[in-house]
Design a protein around this motif. Structure first.
Motif, PDB file in Angstrom:
ATOM      1  N   MET A 241      26.116   9.971   3.453  1.00  0.00           N
ATOM      2  CA  MET A 241      25.724   8.604   3.812  1.00  0.00           C
ATOM      3  C   MET A 241      26.242   8.250   5.195  1.00  0.00           C
ATOM      4  SD  MET A 241      26.389   6.741   0.126  1.00  0.00           S
ATOM      5  CE  MET A 241      25.984   5.089   0.699  1.00  0.00           C
ATOM      6  N   LEU A 242      27.475   8.662   5.487  1.00  0.00           N
ATOM      7  CA  LEU A 242      28.073   8.385   6.791  1.00  0.00           C
ATOM      8  C   LEU A 242      27.293   9.095   7.905  1.00  0.00           C
ATOM      9  CD1 LEU A 242      30.566   6.965   8.073  1.00  0.00           C
ATOM     10  CD2 LEU A 242      31.756   9.145   7.902  1.00  0.00           C
ATOM     11  N   ILE A 243      26.948  10.343   7.675  1.00  0.00           N
ATOM     12  CA  ILE A 243      26.177  11.112   8.667  1.00  0.00           C
ATOM     13  C   ILE A 243      24.823  10.450   8.919  1.00  0.00           C
ATOM     14  CG2 ILE A 243      24.982  13.300   9.062  1.00  0.00           C
ATOM     15  CD1 ILE A 243      27.312  14.650   7.524  1.00  0.00           C
ATOM     16  N   ASN A 244      24.145  10.054   7.842  1.00  0.00           N
ATOM     17  CA  ASN A 244      22.830   9.430   7.989  1.00  0.00           C
ATOM     18  C   ASN A 244      22.920   8.110   8.749  1.00  0.00           C
ATOM     19  OD1 ASN A 244      21.462  11.482   6.653  1.00  0.00           O
ATOM     20  ND2 ASN A 244      21.723  10.539   4.641  1.00  0.00           N
ATOM     21  N   LEU A 245      23.984   7.339   8.500  1.00  0.00           N
ATOM     22  CA  LEU A 245      24.158   6.082   9.222  1.00  0.00           C
ATOM     23  C   LEU A 245      24.266   6.317  10.723  1.00  0.00           C
ATOM     24  CD1 LEU A 245      26.668   4.063   6.985  1.00  0.00           C
ATOM     25  CD2 LEU A 245      24.265   3.536   7.415  1.00  0.00           C
ATOM     26  N   LEU A 246      25.015   7.338  11.111  1.00  0.00           N
ATOM     27  CA  LEU A 246      25.200   7.615  12.535  1.00  0.00           C
ATOM     28  C   LEU A 246      23.918   8.156  13.170  1.00  0.00           C
ATOM     29  CD1 LEU A 246      28.810   9.038  12.492  1.00  0.00           C
ATOM     30  CD2 LEU A 246      28.004   7.128  13.874  1.00  0.00           C
ATOM     31  N   ILE A 247      23.194   8.993  12.463  1.00  0.00           N
ATOM     32  CA  ILE A 247      21.925   9.498  13.000  1.00  0.00           C
ATOM     33  C   ILE A 247      20.933   8.350  13.183  1.00  0.00           C
ATOM     34  CG2 ILE A 247      19.919  10.929  12.479  1.00  0.00           C
ATOM     35  CD1 ILE A 247      21.797  12.975  11.247  1.00  0.00           C
ATOM     36  N   GLN A 248      20.868   7.456  12.188  1.00  0.00           N
ATOM     37  CA  GLN A 248      19.983   6.292  12.297  1.00  0.00           C
ATOM     38  C   GLN A 248      20.398   5.390  13.457  1.00  0.00           C
ATOM     39  OE1 GLN A 248      20.035   4.390   8.447  1.00  0.00           O
ATOM     40  NE2 GLN A 248      19.345   6.246   7.404  1.00  0.00           N
ATOM     41  N   ALA A 249      21.702   5.331  13.726  1.00  0.00           N
ATOM     42  CA  ALA A 249      22.200   4.462  14.794  1.00  0.00           C
ATOM     43  C   ALA A 249      21.750   4.929  16.174  1.00  0.00           C
ATOM     44  CB  ALA A 249      23.725   4.388  14.739  1.00  0.00           C
ATOM     45  N   THR A 250      21.367   6.202  16.328  1.00  0.00           N
ATOM     46  CA  THR A 250      20.864   6.670  17.627  1.00  0.00           C
ATOM     47  C   THR A 250      19.544   6.000  17.974  1.00  0.00           C
ATOM     48  OG1 THR A 250      19.694   8.562  16.655  1.00  0.00           O
ATOM     49  CG2 THR A 250      21.982   8.914  17.348  1.00  0.00           C
ATOM     50  N   ARG A 251      18.919   5.350  16.979  1.00  0.00           N
ATOM     51  CA  ARG A 251      17.645   4.643  17.214  1.00  0.00           C
ATOM     52  C   ARG A 251      17.805   3.136  17.113  1.00  0.00           C
ATOM     53  NH1 ARG A 251      16.582   8.972  13.770  1.00  0.00           N
ATOM     54  NH2 ARG A 251      16.439   7.628  11.938  1.00  0.00           N
ATOM     55  N   ASP A 252      19.047   2.660  17.145  1.00  0.00           N
ATOM     56  CA  ASP A 252      19.325   1.228  17.030  1.00  0.00           C
ATOM     57  C   ASP A 252      18.752   0.479  18.237  1.00  0.00           C
ATOM     58  OD1 ASP A 252      21.360  -0.615  15.275  1.00  0.00           O
ATOM     59  OD2 ASP A 252      21.285  -1.300  17.358  1.00  0.00           O
ATOM     60  N   GLU A 253      18.445  -0.802  18.037  1.00  0.00           N
ATOM     61  CA  GLU A 253      17.883  -1.606  19.133  1.00  0.00           C
ATOM     62  C   GLU A 253      18.919  -1.971  20.189  1.00  0.00           C
ATOM     63  OE1 GLU A 253      18.345  -6.035  17.088  1.00  0.00           O
ATOM     64  OE2 GLU A 253      16.388  -5.034  17.066  1.00  0.00           O
ATOM     65  N   ARG A 258      23.511   2.652  20.246  1.00  0.00           N
ATOM     66  CA  ARG A 258      22.913   3.973  20.469  1.00  0.00           C
ATOM     67  C   ARG A 258      23.885   4.894  21.209  1.00  0.00           C
ATOM     68  NH1 ARG A 258      18.685   0.645  22.218  1.00  0.00           N
ATOM     69  NH2 ARG A 258      18.906   1.325  24.394  1.00  0.00           N
ATOM     70  N   MET A 259      24.520   4.353  22.239  1.00  0.00           N
ATOM     71  CA  MET A 259      25.422   5.161  23.056  1.00  0.00           C
ATOM     72  C   MET A 259      26.624   5.635  22.242  1.00  0.00           C
ATOM     73  SD  MET A 259      27.126   4.096  26.706  1.00  0.00           S
ATOM     74  CE  MET A 259      28.095   2.762  26.004  1.00  0.00           C
ATOM     75  N   TRP A 260      27.216   4.724  21.473  1.00  0.00           N
ATOM     76  CA  TRP A 260      28.405   5.083  20.704  1.00  0.00           C
ATOM     77  C   TRP A 260      28.070   6.002  19.542  1.00  0.00           C
ATOM     78  CZ3 TRP A 260      31.495  -0.160  20.403  1.00  0.00           C
ATOM     79  CH2 TRP A 260      31.912  -0.487  21.694  1.00  0.00           C
ATOM     80  N   SER A 261      26.858   5.883  18.997  1.00  0.00           N
ATOM     81  CA  SER A 261      26.491   6.764  17.880  1.00  0.00           C
ATOM     82  C   SER A 261      26.496   8.221  18.330  1.00  0.00           C
ATOM     83  CB  SER A 261      25.116   6.379  17.339  1.00  0.00           C
ATOM     84  OG  SER A 261      24.097   6.593  18.315  1.00  0.00           O
ATOM     85  N   ALA A 262      26.023   8.483  19.559  1.00  0.00           N
ATOM     86  CA  ALA A 262      26.049   9.853  20.076  1.00  0.00           C
ATOM     87  C   ALA A 262      27.483  10.359  20.197  1.00  0.00           C
ATOM     88  CB  ALA A 262      25.355   9.898  21.441  1.00  0.00           C
ATOM     89  N   GLU A 263      28.367   9.457  20.598  1.00  0.00           N
ATOM     90  CA  GLU A 263      29.785   9.821  20.725  1.00  0.00           C
ATOM     91  C   GLU A 263      30.382  10.146  19.363  1.00  0.00           C
ATOM     92  OE1 GLU A 263      33.348  10.373  22.856  1.00  0.00           O
ATOM     93  OE2 GLU A 263      31.414   9.808  23.701  1.00  0.00           O
ATOM     94  N   ARG A 264      30.124   9.277  18.376  1.00  0.00           N
ATOM     95  CA  ARG A 264      30.729   9.439  17.052  1.00  0.00           C
ATOM     96  C   ARG A 264      30.181  10.643  16.305  1.00  0.00           C
ATOM     97  NH1 ARG A 264      35.350   7.066  17.587  1.00  0.00           N
ATOM     98  NH2 ARG A 264      35.216   4.865  18.146  1.00  0.00           N
ATOM     99  N   LEU A 265      28.899  10.934  16.494  1.00  0.00           N
ATOM    100  CA  LEU A 265      28.285  12.036  15.744  1.00  0.00           C
ATOM    101  C   LEU A 265      29.034  13.344  15.940  1.00  0.00           C
ATOM    102  CD1 LEU A 265      24.387  11.704  15.983  1.00  0.00           C
ATOM    103  CD2 LEU A 265      25.745  12.055  13.913  1.00  0.00           C
ATOM    104  N   PHE A 266      29.327  13.667  17.194  1.00  0.00           N
ATOM    105  CA  PHE A 266      29.930  14.970  17.472  1.00  0.00           C
ATOM    106  C   PHE A 266      31.417  15.016  17.136  1.00  0.00           C
ATOM    107  CE2 PHE A 266      26.164  15.063  20.255  1.00  0.00           C
ATOM    108  CZ  PHE A 266      25.576  16.213  19.771  1.00  0.00           C
ATOM    109  N   HIS A 267      31.995  13.851  16.777  1.00  0.00           N
ATOM    110  CA  HIS A 267      33.402  13.840  16.358  1.00  0.00           C
ATOM    111  C   HIS A 267      33.555  13.891  14.843  1.00  0.00           C
ATOM    112  CE1 HIS A 267      34.143  12.482  20.536  1.00  0.00           C
ATOM    113  NE2 HIS A 267      35.322  13.038  20.348  1.00  0.00           N
ATOM    114  N   LEU A 268      32.439  13.899  14.124  1.00  0.00           N
ATOM    115  CA  LEU A 268      32.520  13.939  12.666  1.00  0.00           C
ATOM    116  C   LEU A 268      33.122  15.262  12.188  1.00  0.00           C
ATOM    117  CD1 LEU A 268      29.106  12.439  11.478  1.00  0.00           C
ATOM    118  CD2 LEU A 268      31.368  11.396  11.273  1.00  0.00           C
ATOM    119  N   ASP A 269      33.786  15.177  11.032  1.00  0.00           N
ATOM    120  CA  ASP A 269      34.362  16.377  10.414  1.00  0.00           C
ATOM    121  C   ASP A 269      33.243  17.133   9.702  1.00  0.00           C
ATOM    122  OD1 ASP A 269      36.054  18.267   9.340  1.00  0.00           O
ATOM    123  OD2 ASP A 269      36.547  17.029   7.592  1.00  0.00           O
ATOM    124  N   VAL A 270      32.438  17.843  10.503  1.00  0.00           N
ATOM    125  CA  VAL A 270      31.292  18.594  10.010  1.00  0.00           C
ATOM    126  C   VAL A 270      31.310  19.957  10.702  1.00  0.00           C
ATOM    127  CG1 VAL A 270      28.758  18.665   9.906  1.00  0.00           C
ATOM    128  CG2 VAL A 270      29.946  16.489   9.642  1.00  0.00           C
TER     129      VAL A 270
END
Length: 348
Positions: A241-253, A258-270
Protein backbone atom coordinates in the motif's frame (compact mmCIF):
# COMPACT_ATOMS: atom_id res chain seq x y z
CA UNK A 1 -29.77 2.58 30.45
CA UNK A 2 -30.37 -0.23 27.91
CA UNK A 3 -34.11 -0.01 28.50
CA UNK A 4 -36.46 1.98 26.27
CA UNK A 5 -39.06 2.73 28.95
CA UNK A 6 -36.42 3.76 31.49
CA UNK A 7 -34.90 6.04 28.86
CA UNK A 8 -38.30 7.65 28.24
CA UNK A 9 -38.78 8.28 31.96
CA UNK A 10 -35.32 9.74 32.41
CA UNK A 11 -35.68 11.96 29.33
CA UNK A 12 -38.96 13.35 30.62
CA UNK A 13 -37.45 13.96 34.07
CA UNK A 14 -34.43 15.66 32.52
CA UNK A 15 -36.57 18.07 30.49
CA UNK A 16 -38.73 18.87 33.52
CA UNK A 17 -35.60 19.59 35.58
CA UNK A 18 -34.17 21.70 32.77
CA UNK A 19 -37.39 23.72 32.55
CA UNK A 20 -37.46 24.28 36.29
CA UNK A 21 -33.78 25.30 36.41
CA UNK A 22 -33.74 27.33 33.21
CA UNK A 23 -33.22 30.50 35.21
CA UNK A 24 -29.87 29.11 36.43
CA UNK A 25 -28.45 28.96 32.90
CA UNK A 26 -26.17 31.98 32.71
CA UNK A 27 -24.82 31.47 29.17
CA UNK A 28 -27.41 30.51 26.49
CA UNK A 29 -24.55 29.32 24.23
CA UNK A 30 -23.94 26.45 26.69
CA UNK A 31 -27.54 25.15 26.48
CA UNK A 32 -26.52 21.91 24.74
CA UNK A 33 -23.79 21.06 27.23
CA UNK A 34 -26.08 22.04 30.12
CA UNK A 35 -28.90 19.74 28.92
CA UNK A 36 -26.43 16.92 28.33
CA UNK A 37 -25.07 17.24 31.85
CA UNK A 38 -28.56 17.12 33.38
CA UNK A 39 -29.49 14.03 31.32
CA UNK A 40 -26.29 12.16 32.23
CA UNK A 41 -26.87 12.74 35.94
CA UNK A 42 -30.55 11.77 35.71
CA UNK A 43 -29.35 8.45 34.18
CA UNK A 44 -26.82 7.95 36.95
CA UNK A 45 -29.42 8.69 39.66
CA UNK A 46 -31.86 6.25 38.04
CA UNK A 47 -29.29 3.46 38.01
CA UNK A 48 -28.26 4.20 41.56
CA UNK A 49 -31.86 3.74 42.75
CA UNK A 50 -32.29 0.57 40.69
CA UNK A 51 -29.45 -1.47 42.09
CA UNK A 52 -28.48 -2.99 45.42
CA UNK A 53 -24.82 -3.14 46.35
CA UNK A 54 -23.35 -6.65 46.72
CA UNK A 55 -20.02 -7.93 47.97
CA UNK A 56 -16.91 -8.08 45.82
CA UNK A 57 -16.66 -11.86 46.30
CA UNK A 58 -20.10 -12.37 44.76
CA UNK A 59 -19.23 -10.10 41.82
CA UNK A 60 -16.00 -12.01 41.16
CA UNK A 61 -17.92 -15.30 41.12
CA UNK A 62 -20.44 -13.94 38.61
CA UNK A 63 -17.78 -12.67 36.24
CA UNK A 64 -16.18 -16.14 36.10
CA UNK A 65 -19.48 -17.90 35.23
CA UNK A 66 -20.00 -19.24 31.65
CA UNK A 67 -21.93 -16.93 29.32
CA UNK A 68 -25.59 -18.03 29.67
CA UNK A 69 -28.77 -15.93 29.49
CA UNK A 70 -28.91 -15.97 33.28
CA UNK A 71 -25.29 -14.97 33.83
CA UNK A 72 -25.57 -12.34 31.09
CA UNK A 73 -28.44 -10.79 33.03
CA UNK A 74 -26.33 -10.81 36.19
CA UNK A 75 -23.49 -9.16 34.33
CA UNK A 76 -25.91 -6.46 33.26
CA UNK A 77 -26.74 -5.99 36.94
CA UNK A 78 -23.01 -5.72 37.62
CA UNK A 79 -22.70 -2.99 35.02
CA UNK A 80 -25.59 -1.22 36.72
CA UNK A 81 -23.75 -1.39 40.05
CA UNK A 82 -20.68 0.12 38.46
CA UNK A 83 -22.86 2.91 37.09
CA UNK A 84 -24.13 3.43 40.61
CA UNK A 85 -20.52 3.66 41.81
CA UNK A 86 -19.85 6.22 39.08
CA UNK A 87 -22.85 8.14 40.40
CA UNK A 88 -21.09 8.53 43.72
CA UNK A 89 -18.21 10.39 42.07
CA UNK A 90 -18.34 14.16 42.05
CA UNK A 91 -20.41 15.65 39.24
CA UNK A 92 -17.64 16.63 36.77
CA UNK A 93 -15.78 13.35 37.26
CA UNK A 94 -18.93 11.24 36.85
CA UNK A 95 -19.98 13.11 33.71
CA UNK A 96 -16.52 12.70 32.15
CA UNK A 97 -16.44 8.96 32.97
CA UNK A 98 -19.88 8.34 31.43
CA UNK A 99 -19.09 10.33 28.29
CA UNK A 100 -15.84 8.44 27.72
CA UNK A 101 -16.59 4.85 28.76
CA UNK A 102 -20.32 4.60 28.15
CA UNK A 103 -21.08 7.04 25.33
CA UNK A 104 -17.78 6.49 23.51
CA UNK A 105 -16.72 10.11 23.08
CA UNK A 106 -13.02 10.78 22.57
CA UNK A 107 -11.10 12.86 25.10
CA UNK A 108 -10.94 15.74 22.61
CA UNK A 109 -14.72 15.61 22.07
CA UNK A 110 -15.37 15.56 25.82
CA UNK A 111 -13.11 18.58 26.24
CA UNK A 112 -15.24 20.48 23.72
CA UNK A 113 -18.50 19.34 25.32
CA UNK A 114 -17.39 20.33 28.83
CA UNK A 115 -15.45 23.37 27.61
CA UNK A 116 -12.31 22.37 29.49
CA UNK A 117 -8.73 21.52 28.39
CA UNK A 118 -8.00 17.95 27.28
CA UNK A 119 -5.59 17.67 30.20
CA UNK A 120 -8.50 18.24 32.60
CA UNK A 121 -10.44 15.41 30.95
CA UNK A 122 -7.44 13.06 31.27
CA UNK A 123 -7.00 13.96 34.92
CA UNK A 124 -10.69 13.35 35.69
CA UNK A 125 -10.59 9.93 34.00
CA UNK A 126 -7.42 9.03 35.91
CA UNK A 127 -8.94 10.10 39.24
CA UNK A 128 -12.21 8.30 38.46
CA UNK A 129 -10.41 5.02 37.78
CA UNK A 130 -8.55 5.32 41.07
CA UNK A 131 -11.76 6.05 43.01
CA UNK A 132 -13.61 3.15 41.39
CA UNK A 133 -10.72 0.81 42.09
CA UNK A 134 -10.87 1.77 45.73
CA UNK A 135 -14.60 1.13 45.87
CA UNK A 136 -14.95 -2.00 43.78
CA UNK A 137 -11.34 -3.21 43.52
CA UNK A 138 -10.41 -4.45 40.04
CA UNK A 139 -13.96 -5.30 38.93
CA UNK A 140 -14.73 -1.78 37.78
CA UNK A 141 -11.49 -1.56 35.82
CA UNK A 142 -12.16 -4.83 33.98
CA UNK A 143 -15.74 -3.97 33.06
CA UNK A 144 -14.90 -0.42 31.99
CA UNK A 145 -12.07 -1.66 29.79
CA UNK A 146 -14.42 -4.10 28.09
CA UNK A 147 -16.93 -1.31 27.42
CA UNK A 148 -14.35 1.30 26.43
CA UNK A 149 -14.48 2.27 22.73
CA UNK A 150 -11.68 0.78 20.63
CA UNK A 151 -9.33 3.42 19.25
CA UNK A 152 -9.30 3.76 15.48
CA UNK A 153 -5.54 3.97 14.87
CA UNK A 154 -5.85 4.80 11.17
CA UNK A 155 -8.20 7.64 12.01
CA UNK A 156 -5.74 8.87 14.64
CA UNK A 157 -2.90 8.90 12.09
CA UNK A 158 -5.14 10.66 9.55
CA UNK A 159 -6.00 13.37 12.08
CA UNK A 160 -2.32 13.91 12.87
CA UNK A 161 -1.44 14.19 9.19
CA UNK A 162 -4.29 16.60 8.46
CA UNK A 163 -3.20 19.26 10.94
CA UNK A 164 -2.03 22.23 8.95
CA UNK A 165 -1.53 25.97 9.25
CA UNK A 166 -1.99 28.68 6.64
CA UNK A 167 1.02 30.72 7.78
CA UNK A 168 3.59 28.68 5.87
CA UNK A 169 6.14 28.95 8.70
CA UNK A 170 8.69 26.21 9.19
CA UNK A 171 9.48 24.23 12.32
CA UNK A 172 12.75 22.68 13.45
CA UNK A 173 11.92 18.98 13.61
CA UNK A 174 11.75 16.87 10.46
CA UNK A 175 8.05 16.24 10.81
CA UNK A 176 7.47 19.93 11.54
CA UNK A 177 8.84 20.96 8.16
CA UNK A 178 5.58 21.28 6.26
CA UNK A 179 2.69 20.79 8.68
CA UNK A 180 1.18 22.93 11.41
CA UNK A 181 -1.72 22.94 13.81
CA UNK A 182 -4.63 25.36 13.23
CA UNK A 183 -3.53 27.33 16.29
CA UNK A 184 -0.15 27.98 14.69
CA UNK A 185 1.60 25.44 16.91
CA UNK A 186 3.73 23.01 14.92
CA UNK A 187 3.03 19.29 14.91
CA UNK A 188 5.02 18.16 17.89
CA UNK A 189 7.80 15.61 18.12
CA UNK A 190 5.47 13.61 20.37
CA UNK A 191 2.91 13.42 17.54
CA UNK A 192 5.61 12.21 15.16
CA UNK A 193 6.61 9.56 17.68
CA UNK A 194 2.98 8.53 18.00
CA UNK A 195 2.76 7.88 14.25
CA UNK A 196 5.92 5.79 14.61
CA UNK A 197 4.41 3.87 17.56
CA UNK A 198 1.15 3.14 15.71
CA UNK A 199 3.17 1.87 12.76
CA UNK A 200 1.65 -0.36 10.11
CA UNK A 201 -1.78 -0.32 11.77
CA UNK A 202 -2.11 3.31 10.71
CA UNK A 203 -1.42 2.88 6.98
CA UNK A 204 -5.06 3.56 6.06
CA UNK A 205 -4.60 7.00 7.61
CA UNK A 206 -1.97 7.73 4.95
CA UNK A 207 -4.33 6.50 2.22
CA UNK A 208 -6.95 8.98 3.43
CA UNK A 209 -4.43 11.80 3.79
CA UNK A 210 -3.24 11.41 0.18
CA UNK A 211 -6.83 11.98 -0.99
CA UNK A 212 -7.46 15.30 0.76
CA UNK A 213 -7.47 18.51 -1.34
CA UNK A 214 -4.86 20.28 0.81
CA UNK A 215 -1.48 19.84 -0.90
CA UNK A 216 0.39 20.59 2.32
CA UNK A 217 -1.25 17.61 3.98
CA UNK A 218 -0.25 15.33 1.11
CA UNK A 219 3.31 16.66 1.21
CA UNK A 220 3.57 16.08 4.91
CA UNK A 221 2.16 12.56 4.52
CA UNK A 222 4.91 11.88 1.99
CA UNK A 223 7.52 13.03 4.48
CA UNK A 224 6.12 10.81 7.21
CA UNK A 225 6.09 7.80 4.86
CA UNK A 226 9.77 7.48 5.63
CA UNK A 227 8.75 6.76 9.23
CA UNK A 228 6.19 4.20 8.08
CA UNK A 229 8.69 2.50 5.78
CA UNK A 230 11.04 1.92 8.71
CA UNK A 231 8.39 0.02 10.71
CA UNK A 232 6.58 -1.92 7.95
CA UNK A 233 8.26 -5.25 7.01
CA UNK A 234 8.83 -6.25 3.40
CA UNK A 235 6.27 -8.53 1.80
CA UNK A 236 3.32 -7.22 3.83
CA UNK A 237 0.08 -5.79 2.50
CA UNK A 238 0.88 -2.50 4.23
CA UNK A 239 4.24 -2.24 2.44
CA UNK A 240 2.52 -2.70 -0.91
CA UNK A 241 0.00 0.00 0.00
CA UNK A 242 2.86 2.36 0.85
CA UNK A 243 4.61 1.66 -2.46
CA UNK A 244 1.40 2.22 -4.43
CA UNK A 245 0.78 5.52 -2.64
CA UNK A 246 4.20 6.81 -3.64
CA UNK A 247 3.88 5.66 -7.25
CA UNK A 248 0.47 7.35 -7.49
CA UNK A 249 1.99 10.50 -5.99
CA UNK A 250 4.28 10.87 -9.04
CA UNK A 251 1.09 11.87 -10.88
CA UNK A 252 -0.22 14.24 -8.20
CA UNK A 253 -1.50 17.67 -9.28
CA UNK A 254 0.88 19.41 -6.88
CA UNK A 255 4.46 19.88 -8.18
CA UNK A 256 6.07 19.43 -4.75
CA UNK A 257 4.20 16.19 -4.16
CA UNK A 258 5.38 14.88 -7.52
CA UNK A 259 8.96 15.97 -6.87
CA UNK A 260 9.13 14.50 -3.36
CA UNK A 261 7.49 11.24 -4.42
CA UNK A 262 10.43 10.57 -6.76
CA UNK A 263 12.78 11.22 -3.86
CA UNK A 264 10.91 8.95 -1.44
CA UNK A 265 10.43 6.08 -3.88
CA UNK A 266 14.11 5.28 -4.21
CA UNK A 267 14.62 5.46 -0.43
CA UNK A 268 12.06 2.75 0.29
CA UNK A 269 13.22 -0.48 1.91
CA UNK A 270 12.70 -2.47 -1.29
CA UNK A 271 15.12 -4.70 -3.23
CA UNK A 272 17.14 -3.05 -6.00
CA UNK A 273 15.64 -5.17 -8.77
CA UNK A 274 12.14 -3.96 -7.97
CA UNK A 275 13.31 -0.35 -8.00
CA UNK A 276 14.63 -0.92 -11.53
CA UNK A 277 11.47 -2.68 -12.73
CA UNK A 278 8.82 -0.42 -11.16
CA UNK A 279 10.26 2.80 -9.72
CA UNK A 280 12.43 3.90 -12.65
CA UNK A 281 9.50 3.64 -15.15
CA UNK A 282 7.30 5.55 -12.68
CA UNK A 283 9.77 8.45 -12.45
CA UNK A 284 10.79 8.68 -16.14
CA UNK A 285 7.59 10.58 -17.14
CA UNK A 286 8.65 13.35 -14.72
CA UNK A 287 11.45 14.23 -17.19
CA UNK A 288 8.70 15.96 -19.18
CA UNK A 289 6.86 17.41 -16.18
CA UNK A 290 5.39 20.95 -16.64
CA UNK A 291 7.59 22.26 -13.80
CA UNK A 292 11.35 22.73 -14.46
CA UNK A 293 12.27 21.99 -10.86
CA UNK A 294 10.47 18.64 -11.00
CA UNK A 295 12.21 17.77 -14.27
CA UNK A 296 15.59 18.69 -12.78
CA UNK A 297 15.00 16.59 -9.67
CA UNK A 298 13.79 13.61 -11.73
CA UNK A 299 16.92 13.79 -13.92
CA UNK A 300 19.11 13.91 -10.83
CA UNK A 301 17.41 10.86 -9.27
CA UNK A 302 17.45 8.86 -12.49
CA UNK A 303 21.14 9.59 -13.00
CA UNK A 304 21.78 7.10 -10.18
CA UNK A 305 19.85 4.47 -12.23
CA UNK A 306 21.24 5.45 -15.60
CA UNK A 307 21.70 1.85 -16.78
CA UNK A 308 17.91 1.41 -16.66
CA UNK A 309 16.95 4.63 -18.47
CA UNK A 310 16.48 4.34 -22.27
CA UNK A 311 18.95 6.60 -24.05
CA UNK A 312 16.37 7.83 -26.56
CA UNK A 313 14.08 8.96 -23.71
CA UNK A 314 16.85 10.90 -21.96
CA UNK A 315 18.10 12.42 -25.25
CA UNK A 316 14.61 13.56 -26.25
CA UNK A 317 14.08 15.17 -22.85
CA UNK A 318 17.38 17.03 -23.26
CA UNK A 319 16.50 18.18 -26.79
CA UNK A 320 13.14 19.57 -25.65
CA UNK A 321 14.38 21.18 -22.42
CA UNK A 322 14.29 25.01 -22.42
CA UNK A 323 15.08 25.74 -18.76
CA UNK A 324 18.83 26.28 -18.27
CA UNK A 325 19.15 24.52 -14.90
CA UNK A 326 16.93 21.62 -15.93
CA UNK A 327 18.91 21.32 -19.20
CA UNK A 328 22.12 20.92 -17.19
CA UNK A 329 20.48 18.10 -15.25
CA UNK A 330 19.28 16.44 -18.45
CA UNK A 331 22.78 16.68 -19.97
CA UNK A 332 24.27 14.98 -16.93
CA UNK A 333 21.64 12.25 -17.19
CA UNK A 334 22.38 11.64 -20.89
CA UNK A 335 26.11 11.38 -20.13
CA UNK A 336 25.42 8.92 -17.33
CA UNK A 337 23.17 6.81 -19.56
CA UNK A 338 25.76 6.67 -22.35
CA UNK A 339 28.47 5.76 -19.88
CA UNK A 340 26.34 3.09 -18.18
CA UNK A 341 25.28 1.49 -21.46
CA UNK A 342 28.74 1.61 -23.12
CA UNK A 343 30.15 -1.92 -23.39
CA UNK A 344 33.25 -2.47 -21.26
CA UNK A 345 36.60 -2.29 -23.03
CA UNK A 346 38.12 -5.65 -23.87
CA UNK A 347 41.10 -6.59 -21.76
CA UNK A 348 44.48 -6.33 -23.49
Amino acid sequence: LRNFHDAEDVTQAAFIEAYERLGNLKDPARLGAWLRSITIHRCIDHLRRRVNVTGVEEIDDRLSDPATPHTEMERQELRDRIMAAIGRLNRPMAETTVLFYINGYSQEEIARIQEVPVGTVKRRLHDARNRLKEEMMDVAEDVLKKNAPKENLSERVFNLLCRYDRTGQRGKAAWEATHFLPSGKTLSIEDGKEIYRIGMEGIEGFVQAMKVPHARTRRFALGMMKVMDSVIPRGTKQKEMLINLLIQATRDENRKVRMWSAERLFHLDVDEDRKRREFVPAVIPLLRDPTPRVRRRAAWKLEQWAADVPLEVAALALAEEKDAQARDGMAQLVKAVISAQKPPKAAL
